[in-house]
Design an enzyme around this catalytic site. Sequence first.
Site, PDB file in Angstrom:
ATOM      1  N   SER A   1     -19.669 -92.557  41.313  1.00 39.70           N
ATOM      2  CA  SER A   1     -19.252 -93.565  42.284  1.00 39.70           C
ATOM      3  C   SER A   1     -17.882 -93.191  42.816  1.00 39.70           C
ATOM      4  O   SER A   1     -17.086 -92.550  42.114  1.00 39.70           O
ATOM      5  CB  SER A   1     -19.207 -94.962  41.650  1.00 39.70           C
ATOM      6  N   SER A   2     -17.636 -93.571  44.064  1.00 42.58           N
ATOM      7  CA  SER A   2     -16.367 -93.180  44.691  1.00 42.58           C
ATOM      8  C   SER A   2     -16.015 -94.149  45.810  1.00 42.58           C
ATOM      9  O   SER A   2     -16.847 -94.944  46.253  1.00 42.58           O
ATOM     10  CB  SER A   2     -16.462 -91.765  45.255  1.00 42.58           C
TER      11      SER A   2
END
Length: 384
Positions: free
Chosen positions: A88-89
């Site tokens: 995730s980012s």
Amino acid sequence: MSTGETGWTSHAERLADLLRQRGDLLSPEWHRAVSAVPRHLLVPTAFEQSGTGEWTEFATAGSLERVYSPETLITVLSDGGPHRTPISSSTKPDLMVRMLETLDVRDGQRVLEIGTGTGYNAALLAYRLGDDNVFSVDVGADLIELAQARLSAAGFFPTLRASDGADGLPEFAPYDRIIATCSVPAVPWAWADQLAEGGTVLVDLKRAISAGNLVHLRRTGDRLAGRFTARWAAFMAMRHAEATPQASQAARASGDEQVRATATPGKPWNDVPIVWFLAQLRLPPGTTFGYDLDPDTLHPTFTTVSAPDGSWARVNLADSTVTEAGETGVWEAVEWAHDQWSAAGKPKWERLGLTVSPNGTHRLWLDQPDSSTHWDLPDVPAAR
């Protein structure tokens, strides 16, 4: 609104100005949104990777220039010990605003976001459209709780739900726009069912790593149809609640199998994402590509294509010689894809379009939906 840091607004305004100067941001509405949303509150920590591959967490509070820059911030890693990978980012703001501009939202419209992540994009949407018109889902309940708390601290209250993104969010449908900040191998028809007539969905269609691009589809009757964006983009794959760990690399064919060496006329398939996308029409699901690096310089020396059954092909970047082994004709599929692309006039992404039907059929076409030059994409599960 609590800021948690002083002076952040000048950094946010400079980011908005930079994105406008670069041509990523076009409208005054999105310029105001980027200037007003405190990204540092939504991304208080991030990870950076060293040259040796090790990940280190850092606090963003003292790095406002970095937080308010066109940089992806990795926020969640897998539980893989020394081989942890990003899952995730906080997406690059330049890519995010290009997508928001492409989405072409209007006052009063309702938007569903697939992939809440840190909540930064949901905050931009909520600033532009109002909390009541923004809905967002992510598969991780813990991630949703964090995003909800941080959004509330920043003064934004969109509707968030922990749910498999492939299912959309039927509870609040219909939506005028759906935007996915993750990639999918096929467009879930559930999204079309939740779109108002004439509504659009913007999603990164990736049949394999790097094999695809953003496509902007409009619902007309029982069809979704539209074109790929001119500029290539990439997102992490959509995660599902019941996803099982997959091998990070396909096995190599055994040394006992015959190795074939051929010369190829320098076809630059690895520099043409469309060729790799078309190759997925012939390659088995799960085929990957990568690079072999020189141990001393760490520069790429070979491009590799590996199929799940252990078949592989290696392209020498110095002389374009191809070596391959295994039962699957890996390189044959790549050559076929390059020939298809060449015969079509070597089109760029914006000449390609996609039509999705209720039965799950995905048809890729050149220039027009009824074009005689088209390809039917092999069926793959759109969810789970």
